[in-house]
Enzyme design. Sequence first.
Site, mmCIF file in Angstrom:
data_model
loop_
_atom_site.group_PDB
_atom_site.id
_atom_site.type_symbol
_atom_site.label_atom_id
_atom_site.label_comp_id
_atom_site.label_asym_id
_atom_site.label_seq_id
_atom_site.Cartn_x
_atom_site.Cartn_y
_atom_site.Cartn_z
ATOM 1 N N SER A 13 3.343 -61.739 45.045
ATOM 2 C CA SER A 13 2.507 -61.058 44.029
ATOM 3 C C SER A 13 3.250 -60.515 42.810
ATOM 4 C CB SER A 13 1.672 -59.910 44.634
ATOM 5 O OG SER A 13 0.590 -60.406 45.387
ATOM 6 N N VAL A 56 6.369 -69.979 42.556
ATOM 7 C CA VAL A 56 7.029 -70.434 43.779
ATOM 8 C C VAL A 56 6.134 -71.441 44.535
ATOM 9 C CG1 VAL A 56 6.240 -68.592 45.352
ATOM 10 C CG2 VAL A 56 8.517 -69.559 45.619
ATOM 11 N N ASP A 57 4.837 -71.301 44.405
ATOM 12 C CA ASP A 57 3.872 -72.225 45.017
ATOM 13 C C ASP A 57 4.117 -73.658 44.528
ATOM 14 O OD1 ASP A 57 1.655 -73.212 46.318
ATOM 15 O OD2 ASP A 57 0.174 -72.110 45.145
ATOM 16 N N ASP A 99 17.152 -69.902 45.478
ATOM 17 C CA ASP A 99 15.907 -70.670 45.396
ATOM 18 C C ASP A 99 15.308 -70.749 46.800
ATOM 19 O OD1 ASP A 99 13.914 -72.572 45.236
ATOM 20 O OD2 ASP A 99 15.152 -74.064 44.209
#
Length: 179
Positions: A128, A39-40, A16
């Site tokens: 991305s 993830v943001d 993580d």
Amino acid sequence: MEQELLDGRVLVKVGDLTKEDVDAIVNAANSGLMGGGGVDGAIHRAGGRAILDECKRIRETDWPEGLPTGRAVITTGGDLKARHVIHTVGPVWSGRPGKDEQLASCYTESLRLAADQGLRTIAFPAISTGIYHFPKDRAARVASAAVKAFLEENDSIEQVRFVFFSEGDARTFLENSGF
Ligand code: ADP
């Protein structure tokens, strides 16, 4: 699973990203810088309000229209172990020309920002390759080439980590990376 490459200057691991003990973790942000999914969202949840407050300030001052694709900015890490978060905007995959260059720029600009701030360890997610649908094998070739080229010219960065959510993603990266 962990694998060192380039004499330990690169570490590929499963885990993580928000738990990495490094000087900076990189956020696969969107141009609005106000958080989002993937993830943001995980970074903003784990790092707390201080990150969003700095992002808001950046929007009000340097990037009122939003951060362009391929660029990077730095904020505090808030409650994270990492002291900083570097936010970069990856390209949305479409198959049109220029996407590789934009993705490479995310890595290079993030590393340049880290080096300029005197940071020595930095951890990246696979920018991305989630919601933005960049093919994972292609992203591995682009990311590894950009990082390799940067490290060859800069010796202040001690270690770059590539942190993958799944073992399969880490393996795809290792099979396609050019280290
Ligand atoms: P993008 O919008 O740039 O595609 P995403 O957050 O959707 O960004 O996904 C980027 C990659 O990050 C994906 O491969 C996803 O599996 C991975 N990812 C999501 N959360 C985490 C996390 N906490 N740690 C490491 N990788 C993560």
